[in-house]
Every structure is written in C-alpha cells, then in structure tokens.
Write a protein that holds these residues in place. Structure first.
Motif, short mmCIF file in Angstrom:
data_model
loop_
_atom_site.label_atom_id
_atom_site.label_comp_id
_atom_site.label_asym_id
_atom_site.label_seq_id
_atom_site.Cartn_x
_atom_site.Cartn_y
_atom_site.Cartn_z
N VAL B 30 15.07 6.08 -3.92
CA VAL B 30 14.82 7.45 -3.69
C VAL B 30 13.89 7.60 -2.43
CG1 VAL B 30 13.63 9.24 -4.66
CG2 VAL B 30 14.97 7.77 -6.37
N PHE B 31 14.23 8.50 -1.56
CA PHE B 31 13.99 8.79 -0.43
C PHE B 31 13.02 10.20 -0.71
CE2 PHE B 31 17.52 6.28 0.93
CZ PHE B 31 16.82 5.14 1.22
N THR B 32 11.82 10.33 -0.22
CA THR B 32 10.93 11.55 -0.26
C THR B 32 10.27 11.86 0.90
OG1 THR B 32 9.46 12.76 -1.69
CG2 THR B 32 8.98 10.23 -1.22
N ARG B 33 10.25 13.14 1.13
CA ARG B 33 9.37 13.48 2.18
C ARG B 33 7.75 13.53 1.92
NH1 ARG B 33 12.77 18.89 3.96
NH2 ARG B 33 12.92 19.02 1.75
N ARG B 34 7.52 13.41 0.64
CA ARG B 34 6.18 13.26 0.14
C ARG B 34 5.62 11.93 0.28
NH1 ARG B 34 6.95 15.46 -5.76
NH2 ARG B 34 9.19 15.26 -5.57
N ASP B 35 4.52 11.54 -0.13
CA ASP B 35 4.07 10.45 -0.01
C ASP B 35 4.31 9.53 -1.19
OD1 ASP B 35 2.33 7.90 -0.50
OD2 ASP B 35 0.46 9.09 -0.89
N PRO B 36 5.30 8.51 -0.78
CA PRO B 36 5.93 7.86 -2.01
C PRO B 36 4.96 7.47 -3.29
CG PRO B 36 6.49 6.96 0.06
CD PRO B 36 5.47 7.87 0.29
N SER B 37 3.90 7.00 -3.19
CA SER B 37 2.91 6.80 -4.35
C SER B 37 2.65 7.91 -5.17
CB SER B 37 1.71 6.18 -3.84
OG SER B 37 0.85 7.30 -3.24
N SER B 38 3.00 9.20 -4.65
CA SER B 38 2.54 10.22 -5.57
C SER B 38 4.11 10.77 -6.30
CB SER B 38 2.27 11.61 -4.44
OG SER B 38 3.38 12.13 -4.01
N VAL B 39 5.15 10.03 -6.34
CA VAL B 39 6.29 10.42 -6.72
C VAL B 39 6.84 9.26 -7.81
CG1 VAL B 39 8.97 10.78 -6.48
CG2 VAL B 39 7.23 11.57 -4.49
N LYS B 40 6.65 10.02 -9.15
CA LYS B 40 7.06 8.98 -10.14
C LYS B 40 8.45 9.36 -10.65
CE LYS B 40 2.89 7.10 -10.38
NZ LYS B 40 2.92 7.01 -9.12
N ILE B 41 9.51 8.29 -10.53
CA ILE B 41 10.74 8.51 -10.95
C ILE B 41 10.98 7.93 -12.39
CG2 ILE B 41 11.44 8.59 -8.58
CD1 ILE B 41 12.71 6.01 -9.11
N LEU B 42 12.19 8.18 -12.98
CA LEU B 42 12.34 7.82 -14.27
C LEU B 42 12.94 6.12 -14.48
CD1 LEU B 42 14.19 11.20 -15.33
CD2 LEU B 42 11.82 10.44 -16.05
N THR B 43 13.51 5.89 -13.46
CA THR B 43 14.24 4.54 -13.51
C THR B 43 13.45 3.44 -12.99
OG1 THR B 43 16.18 5.92 -12.55
CG2 THR B 43 16.54 3.31 -12.99
N PRO B 44 13.27 2.47 -14.04
CA PRO B 44 12.51 1.40 -13.82
C PRO B 44 13.11 0.47 -12.59
CG PRO B 44 13.11 1.20 -16.02
CD PRO B 44 13.84 2.34 -15.06
N GLY B 45 11.99 -0.03 -11.79
CA GLY B 45 12.53 -0.99 -10.66
C GLY B 45 13.12 -0.57 -9.44
N VAL B 46 13.24 0.94 -9.35
CA VAL B 46 14.02 1.54 -8.18
C VAL B 46 12.65 1.85 -7.18
CG1 VAL B 46 15.29 3.37 -7.37
CG2 VAL B 46 16.03 2.11 -9.50
N PRO B 47 12.99 1.49 -5.86
CA PRO B 47 11.89 1.93 -4.93
C PRO B 47 11.89 3.20 -4.54
CG PRO B 47 13.78 0.69 -3.85
CD PRO B 47 13.94 0.60 -5.37
#
Lengths: 326, 326
Positions: B30-47
C-alpha cells in the motif's frame, strides 16, 4: 456488412427487421429449405434461394445467420455452414453448449472462419450478466427468473394432448420470490416457489376438459413441479388475446463485500420483451457486426458472448463511445 | 496477480477487502502520501510505503490500483504512474474522460504498459449497460437514474454552508418516473422530475436554521433544480442513522423492433449497494485481472470497460464459463 439469413421463420423474419434498423448492415440473401417461390420476404429486391445453393454465395456474404431450431437443426447446420461462411446462431440448449462449441470451433478453425454460438438473451444477455456479476461479487448467490412470457416448448406440450386443438403457455415469476431476492434475503427457492405456469387451451368440441386439465397439470418435467392454472378459451379468444410472443425475465446476483462481509449488494438485470424472436434477432445482428470485425482482424474459431469486447458490437468509434456512453 | 494500492481512503480500503475475496489476487503493497507509520491497514504482513518510493516497486507489482480523487489526483497520477506500472483507476468526471484517456494512453504506450481508466459502476457497469443496450436496440431512448444513495459532492456542499457542522445528502429517484420508464411510456423528464434530494443536517448551536435551509434549497447547480427536503438532526442521529455510504441506481433502454416498429422492449439494469466504495473496488479488482492478462498478451495502451471481453474478468476457464454461466 452483408448478412445472409438461413431459415425464414419467426427468428429469420426478426433478423430481417433488425437489419433494417442497422444502417451498416445489408440483407444479401435469404436461404430456405422450402420452395423459394413460396417464401415472401419483407425486403424488396433481395433474393430467396434454396439452401442447396448456399455454397455459391460463399464470397458474397460476410456473416451467415443460421435461424434453425436447437434440437435438431443447429447441431448439424452450424458446423456444416461454417465451412463456407462466418456464422452466428442462437443455440439455446444449455446442457449441450460445450459439445456444440467444440464441433463449431473445430470446423471454423479448419476452414479459417469465425463463428459465434448461443447469441440471444438466455443464453446471451442473461449469461453476460451472470458472468459480470459473478466476477464483481465473487461471494454471492445467483437467481434467474423467466417471464412473464410464452414458452414454446410448454405450448407445444399442451398441443400434443388428445382433445387439444390449440394452446399457449405463459411462464410467470412468483412476485414474492422476486421481492425476497431483491430485498437481499437470499432465499432458498424450490422450482414451485420461483415460477407459476398459466395455460390457455382451445379444446376440440366434446373433449373431456377435466381430463385435459389433469393431463396438463400432472405432465412430468413440464408441469408437475409447478402450480399451473388452466383456462379453456375459444379459438377466437386465443387469436385475439394471445397472438404475441412476449417474454423476458430477471437475473440477480446478491453478494457481500467488506472485511467481515458486512455489506450487501444486489445486481439486477431484467428484460421485458414484446417479441422474443425480434429481441433475439437484434442481439444476433449486433454480434454479427463483432464477428465480421474479428474475422477481418484474422481471428478464427468459435466464440461466445463472453469472448467479445463490447466495443465490437457498436457502429460507433472508440472516441464516440467514450465521449457519449462511458 | 500481485496488486498495489495507491491511496488508502474508503476506496483503497475497499480494494483491500476485494482482494481478500479473490483467491488469485494478492496485496503486495500500500502506497500513501501520509506518514506510513500513521496508516494502519487490515491485511497482516503487507508493507505500507510512502508514495515517494513507488518506483522501487516497479517489478514487484502486476497492477497498481490508483485510489485518488477525480478532480485533481487522477489527472496527474494515472499518466505519471503508468510509466512504472500497469494501472487502473476509477476516474469519474464524465466530461473529461476523453482528455484523461488520451493522456494515459500516450504515457502507457511510451512505456509499454497497460492501463484501464474509469472502472466502477458509473462510469463502469452503467456505461457497459448503456453500450450493450444501444447496440441491441438502435432505435430507443436511454434513461439513467441514481440512488437512493449518498452523494459525496452534495454532502460536501452542504457542509460548506455557514452554521452547518455536518451533513449528508441522499439522491433519490422519483418513483413515478421510474414506473413510467419501466412501463415503456418513454416520458420526457426534466431534472426535477427524475430525482429528489434529501438532506440531513447537523447545525451549529444557535445557527439560523431557516437561512441554512434556504441556502441549501437555492444553491445553484447542486440543489436549485431539484425538490429538496432538509431535516435538522443531532450529531448522534447523524452518526447512528447515516454512517453508511450506500448508493445505486437504474439504467434503462426503451426501444422498438419490428418492420413497423410495432414491438416494444425494456432493458433494465439496477444496482442496490450498501457500500459505494466497496462495490467500486470490487469492479476494479475484476478489471485488474483483465489488465494483467492483456499485458501478458502484449497489449499496451489505455483501455476502458468497453474494450475488455467479459471472459478476461473471470478466474474461470473458457470451458468452465461456457458450462456453468452461458
């Protein structure tokens, strides 16, 4: 594109009408198994020719539309005529599609032609909607309802009963079943819960009406699993009120999305058709356009509606489609 | 197929959920414009990775799904990222599709990639149904109705009004207009006759409710051509009763066939969606499968749903599709 029609019954006449509505299509010839002089078609100046002469038209037709019956005509005709032409048919015996496809595909490839089988609405547009909806909602349930409309097979079955002069059968979806599906209730439905059958019967003079009604309602495969209503009417009433060949139906997919499958979605496609053969014919002519194009691109073999990109059906350019329909 | 998501809002999260429902798809990143550490996704183990590093994933992803907004994100992003990846977006500004298509097509061809723009339901499945129905019934009339559902643009417009704390707007088709179309009456319908708008508004304490209601109802382009109802509710009620993002709608074609146009036909396609972004995402993932396949076949450039043969959307083989869905 120059189109030929093989077989001039309800479907052939429907194709002739559909060609008139598509400016890029032209009717080149009608082939018949009857004496050509006995066949009067609607389009002025188009030859009617006995089917025995069809090979002579090999290079004069872009796509031959084979308007035969699925039971005995098409399994023979489509693999035979694809030797000479690009062809399209409306083969609708679902269980035998894989065999028919294989036969047509082999003959088409051997002869460098392009074929499409099973064009129409079911199989055809209903199949497409089942496929699209299954791809979008992999977790869900499919429902197909037919009607209200005339079932030719069931009408024929009634007419074979002793003492029946004529008759027509309507297949009708059960309204409460439609509503339950539409509301996302995912009901398990028996045959009886999905459709009812309504028959309009003209009896021979003096026939035993009670026996006819009983024979209809208990006829295996055709009526015994359904709630059936039988109305006895006069020949005049049948002609006046039941001359049309309407049909239609509904395809639903009811599915879920979300991390915990928490959201429901209903996709519904429905048709309400005044004339079953004319709508089928209209689908066929659109797919004839696609087959003609694919053949020009060098594609050979047998295709179904699943293999045709929608843009191939349209007389519009890519730019026009994107600007006006997307 | 390995999929990447660019942008993790409602749509990105929907794509993540859809990937889980498709066994042949895998979420790679998952690519984000935000700080990646602030983005919690649902799928385990995906960067989760900052979008600035996207080029490093060039060979690790089969299709990148760009989940940006149509107003400013996608016109920049899709032509940019197609330099590195096969891409798919849900660009939905109908009037600007030709320009967006041209930009993406050029960049895709220059870089040997495959792109699909405007996947979703409108544009998307509704467009497909308009195209199919126009090809089958060349003489007829099209109708598209939206709703009942939440319009993000109209909800945003309400929230910009002075004294409005929060709000949600539903677009609702007018039932009598739907019935008239469904009955084949071919009505001429004004904007007001097709849809009504219903607003649920949380006002700031002490705000002038009459003024807010007047400002909504007279807002040009958004509300002034519609019959609009405004309900003032509490923040708790908004959260409790209007948290979802449902949508849907209806596409009709009403046409005629027959030598003298004597037979009417109605084709209707409708969607009832609990979650607009999750359904859109489900369409996108099916088309990602098609784009991945087309790329492997050597096809490059920009495509739309019109260019994709339905079979490319399905994980099933041709044999399986013909046997079970045709």
């Amino acid at each position: 594109m120059k189109l030929g029609i093989l077989g001039y019954g309800n479907l052939g006449r429907g194709v002739e009408c559909a060609i008139k509505q598509n400016p890029d299509a032209e009717l080149a010839c009608v082939f018949t198994r009857r004496d050509p002089s006995s066949v009067k078609i609607l389009t002025p100046g188009v030859p009617v020719v006995n089917v025995s002469e069809v090979a002579a038209y090999k290079d004069k037709i872009d796509v031959l539309i084979i308007c035969g019956g699925s039971a005995t005509d098409l399994p023979e005709m489509t693999p035979e005529y694809v030797k000479y032409f690009n062809v399209i048919d409306s083969f609708d015996t679902h269980a035998k599609i894989p065999t028919h496809f294989a036969n047509v595909d082999r003959a088409a490839k051997e002869n460098g032609h392009t074929a499409l089988i099973s064009a129409g609405w079911d199989p055809g547009m209903f199949s497409l909607n089942r496929l699209y909806a299954n791809c979008i909602l992999p977790e869900g349930k499919d429902y197909t309802f037919w009607g209200k409309g005339v079932s030719q097979g069931h009408s024929d079955a009634i007419r074979r009963i002793d003492g029946v002069k004529d008759g027509k059968q309507y297949t009708i979806p059960v309204e409460s079943a439609l509503s339950a599906v539409r509301n996302g209730e995912n009901p398990e439905l028996t045959t009886r819960q999905k459709h009812v059958r309504e028959c309009f019967v003209v009896a021979e003079e003096g026939a035993d009406l009670a026996r006819i009604e009983r024979e209809i309602k208990t006829m295996p495969n055709y009526f015994d699993e359904y709630d059936t209503t039988v109305h006895f009417i006069t020949e005049e009433e049948l002609k006046r009120d039941h001359a049309g060949i309407p049909h239609g139906g509904f395809v639903f997919r009811s599915g879920v999305t979300g991390w915990n499958k928490e959201n429901k979605h209903i996709i519904e496609y429905s048709l309400k058709l005044d004339s079953n053969p004319e709508f089928t014919s209209s689908v066929i002519v659109a797919y004839a356009r696609a087959i003609n194009r694919l053949h020009k691109e060098g594609v050979t073999g047998c295709k179904t509606v699943f293999d045709i990109a929608p843009a191939y059906l349209s007389p519009l350019s890519g730019e026009e489609m994107r600007a006006h329909l997307l």
